[in-house]
Scaffold this active site. Structure first.
Site, PDB file in Angstrom:
ATOM      1  N   THR A  44       0.675  -1.360   0.015  1.00 58.38           N
ATOM      2  CA  THR A  44       0.109  -0.203   0.012  1.00 58.38           C
ATOM      3  C   THR A  44       0.644   1.052  -0.092  1.00 58.38           C
ATOM      4  O   THR A  44       0.023   2.328  -0.860  1.00 58.38           O
ATOM      5  CB  THR A  44      -0.930   0.077   1.278  1.00 58.38           C
ATOM      6  OG1 THR A  44      -1.880  -1.054   1.228  1.00 58.38           O
ATOM      7  CG2 THR A  44      -1.997   1.097   0.849  1.00 58.38           C
ATOM      8  N   VAL A  64       6.041   6.184  11.951  1.00 63.96           N
ATOM      9  CA  VAL A  64       4.972   7.155  13.385  1.00 63.96           C
ATOM     10  C   VAL A  64       3.884   8.481  12.826  1.00 63.96           C
ATOM     11  O   VAL A  64       4.298   9.215  12.618  1.00 63.96           O
ATOM     12  CB  VAL A  64       5.925   7.471  14.809  1.00 63.96           C
ATOM     13  CG1 VAL A  64       5.022   7.860  15.525  1.00 63.96           C
ATOM     14  CG2 VAL A  64       7.052   6.378  14.906  1.00 63.96           C
ATOM     15  N   GLY A  90      -7.504   0.272   3.995  1.00 62.90           N
ATOM     16  CA  GLY A  90      -6.256   0.314   3.491  1.00 62.90           C
ATOM     17  C   GLY A  90      -4.727   0.435   5.031  1.00 62.90           C
ATOM     18  O   GLY A  90      -4.368   0.662   4.325  1.00 62.90           O
ATOM     19  N   LYS A 139       5.362   2.332  18.203  1.00 60.51           N
ATOM     20  CA  LYS A 139       5.468   2.969  17.278  1.00 60.51           C
ATOM     21  C   LYS A 139       6.150   4.672  18.740  1.00 60.51           C
ATOM     22  O   LYS A 139       6.596   4.979  18.356  1.00 60.51           O
ATOM     23  CB  LYS A 139       4.457   4.179  16.879  1.00 60.51           C
ATOM     24  CG  LYS A 139       4.257   3.526  15.683  1.00 60.51           C
ATOM     25  CD  LYS A 139       2.397   3.260  15.085  1.00 60.51           C
ATOM     26  CE  LYS A 139       2.195   3.374  14.097  1.00 60.51           C
ATOM     27  NZ  LYS A 139       1.112   3.356  13.378  1.00 60.51           N
ATOM     28  N   GLY A 172      -2.957   4.424   6.273  1.00 57.01           N
ATOM     29  CA  GLY A 172      -3.347   4.969   4.254  1.00 57.01           C
ATOM     30  C   GLY A 172      -2.283   5.518   3.368  1.00 57.01           C
ATOM     31  O   GLY A 172      -1.027   5.951   3.629  1.00 57.01           O
TER      32      GLY A 172
HETATM   33  N1  HSE Z   1      -1.735  -0.425  10.480  1.00 53.11           N
HETATM   34  C1  HSE Z   1      -1.359   1.573  11.360  1.00 53.11           C
HETATM   35  C2  HSE Z   1      -2.463   1.664  11.531  1.00 53.11           C
HETATM   36  C3  HSE Z   1      -0.972   1.328   9.876  1.00 53.11           C
HETATM   37  O1  HSE Z   1      -3.183   1.183  11.527  1.00 53.11           O
HETATM   38  O2  HSE Z   1      -1.332   2.920  12.328  1.00 53.11           O
HETATM   39  C4  HSE Z   1       0.203   2.960   9.827  1.00 53.11           C
HETATM   40  O3  HSE Z   1       1.487   2.770  10.822  1.00 53.11           O
END
Ligand code: HSE
Length: 435
Positions: free
Chosen positions: A14, A133, A188, A206, A303
Site C-alpha cells: 500500500t 509513526v 488500507g 511506535k 493510509g
Molecule cells: N496499521 C497502521 C495503523 C498503519 O493502523 O495505524 C500506520 O502505521
C-alpha cells in the site's frame, strides 16, 4: 542543471505504491522545491506483477533486489517491505554500500534500531523514518529537530489509526468490532497482520520510537506494557459515553519523578480532553516540553497518501543532503542527558473505570466496595444499570487514582465472589493533559 538523485524503492504494498506514484507524478514540483532531481530509478517487489494502475515506466520494475542494492548509481534506498526480516538485511546491506536509507518500518526500528543506528553511523549515511509513526504527521521531524531544546515530560499519542477507527465506528455507527475491522482493512489502514493493530503491538513499536526521540531512552518493546482494544465492548463504550468519557487507544510515555512510564492500552478520556476528538483514522501526539509547553500534532495516521507524504519528505531531506555533499546533519536520535528508570507497571497509578456483572440483591455493592477499600481503592462514583437478564445487572464504577498492583489484587478477589457472574472489566482513565 539540478543534480540527479537516484532512488531505489523496495516493496510495492500500500505505502510503496503510493510513494512510487507520488514520486512519478510530483517529480517536477519536487525538483522546484528542493533544487535536486529526484529520480525513481528502480522498483523492486517479490510479486512479479506490479499494480497495473501504477503505470511504471518500462524497465523500472524488478524482482531482483540486487538490482537496487548493487547499483552504484542509486544513492537512496527506500525500504517499504515492513517486518523485521528480510527488511533488516536490505537496509544494512544498502548502508554498507554507502546508500542512505528512508524507511517506514516501525517494527524494524523498534526492535533492531540499535543495530541500524550503529550501522548508519559506521557507514556515514542518513537514516530517515518519518512515516514510521503517525502516518502523515511530521512528528519525527518535530521531535528530532523542532523540539530539540526541550526536556519532555509527557508524550501521549493515538498512534494506531486502525484501532482508533474501530472504536470510533463502534461508538458512532454502532458497528461490531469485526465489522469495523473489515472496513479498516478495506481502506488500507490495517497491517498485513491486523492483530498487530488491534493487540497494540503496532502502537508499542511506535511508542518505542517516540520514547527514544523524546526522552533519549531506549525501551525494549517487550518492556512496554501493551494491551489492545479487542476486549472493548459496545456496552463499555456506551456506559463511558453516558459518564462523559470516550475510549481511545493510547500510547503513553510520561516522566513521573525519576522514572518513565511507558504503556499502550485503551483508556477513558474525558470528552473535554485534547485528544478526545481525535476520531476515525486520525492520529494525534500530545507532547509537553519544558520550554515549549503543550503541543498537539494531528493528522491522518494511516493510509497510502499520508504515509507517502512522510516518505517523500524524508526523500527530500536526504536529497538535499546528497546535493550539498553532506550526511548525518540530523542524527537518528539524540542521546538524553537524563537517565530515567523504567517504572514497573504495578506501580503505575491511574483512575479506573470498572464494570462488574453481579446478582441484583441487597449487600452486593457493599461487598465489592469492601474489597476495594481493603486494597486502598477509593470509589469516585457508582452507576447501577437496569436489569437486562433476570437478576444480573451491570454496576459501573469510577475510582480515584489507584495503584495497578492494588487494582489487580482487588479484582482477583472480587471475581472469585459467588455474586460476580462475569470477569470484571477494568479500563484505565487518562487524566486531562496527561497529568
Ligand atoms: N496499521 C497502521 C495503523 C498503519 O493502523 O495505524 C500506520 O502505521
Amino acid at each position: 542543471m539540478a543534480q540527479r538523485i537516484n532512488i531505489g524503492l523496495i516493496g510495492l504494498g500500500t505505502v510503496g505504491t503510493g510513494v512510487a506514484r507520488a514520486l512519478l507524478e510530483k517529480a517536477h514540483a519536487l525538483e522546484q522545491r528542493i533544487g535536486a532531481r529526484v529520480v525513481l530509478k528502480r522498483v523492486c517487489d517479490r510479486n512479479p506483477r506490479p499494480p497495473r494502475h501504477l503505470r511504471l515506466p518500462a524497465g523500472l520494475f524488478t524482482t531482483d533486489i540486487r538490482k537496487i542494492l548493487r547499483d552504484p548509481e542509486i544513492q537512496v534506498v527506500v525500504e517499504l517491505v515492513g517486518g523485521v526480516q528480510p527488511a533488516k538485511g536490505f537496509v544494512i546491506e544498502a548502508m554498507r554500500r554507502g546508500k542512505h536509507v528512508v524507511t517506514a518500518n516501525k517494527a524494524l526500528l523498534a526492535e533492531e534500531g540499535k543495530e541500524l543506528f550503529t550501522a548508519a553511523d559506521r557507514y556515514g549515511v542518513d537514516l530517515y523514518f518519518e512515516a514510521s509513526v503517525g502516518g502523515g504527521i511530521p512528528i519525527i521531524k518535530a521531535l528530532r529537530e523542532g523540539l530539540i531544546a526541550n526536556e519532555l515530560n509527557t508524550i501521549i499519542g493515538i498512534v494506531n489509526g486502525t484501532s482508533n477507527y474501530i472504536l470510533t465506528q463502534m461508538r458512532d455507527e454502532r458497528l461490531s468490532f469485526h465489522e469495523a475491522l473489515l472496513e479498516a482493512k478495506h481502506h488500507g489502514y490495517a497491517e498485513r497482520n491486523p492483530s498487530l493493530d488491534i493487540e497494540g503491538h503496532d502502537a508499542a513499536h511506535k511508542l518505542a520510537i517516540l520514547t527514544l526521540l523524546g526522552f533519549g531512552a531506549r525501551v525494549h518493546v517487550e518492556d512496554i506494557h501493551t494491551e489492545g482494544i479487542s476486549r472493548i465492548s459496545q456496552a463499555d463504550i456506551q456506559y463511558a459515553g453516558e459518564m462523559g468519557y470516550c475510549i481511545k487507544p493510547l500510547a503513553v510515555a510520561k516522566q513521573v519523578g525519576h522514572e518513565l512510564e511507558v504503556r499502550v492500552h485503551p483508556a477513558l478520556l474525558s470528552t473535554s480532553h485534547l485528544l478526545a476528538n481525535v476520531n476515525g483514522v486520525y492520529n494525534a501526539v500530545y507532547v509537553h516540553g519544558d520550554l515549549v509547553g503543550a503541543q498537539l500534532f494531528y493528522g491522518r495516521g494511516a493510509g497510502q497518501n499520508p504515509a507517502a507524504s512522510s516518505v517523500l519528505s524524508d526523500i527530500a531531506d536526504v536529497a538535499r543532503n546528497v546535493a550539498l555533499g553532506i550526511a548525518k546533519r540530523v542524527p537518528a536520535y539524540c542521546p538524553a542527558p537524563r537517565r530515567l528508570r523504567l517504572r514497573r507497571m504495578d506501580r503505575v497509578e491511574t483512575r479506573y473505570y470498572m464494570r462488574f456483572t453481579v446478582i441484583d440483591k441487597p449487600g452486593v455493592l457493599a461487598k465489592i466496595a469492601g474489597v476495594l477499600g481493603r486494597f486502598r481503592i477509593s470509589i469516585a462514583s457508582v452507576h447501577q444499570k437496569e436489569r437486562k437478564t433476570a437478576r444480573i445487572v451491570p454496576v459501573v464504577m469510577m475510582t480515584h487514582e489507584a495503584r495497578e498492583a492494588d487494582v489487580r489484587r482487588a479484582l482477583s478477589v472480587i471475581d472469585g465472589m459467588g455474586v460476580v457472574k462475569s470477569k470484571t472489566v477494568a479500563i484505565r482513565t487518562e487524566a486531562p493533559r496527561g497529568k
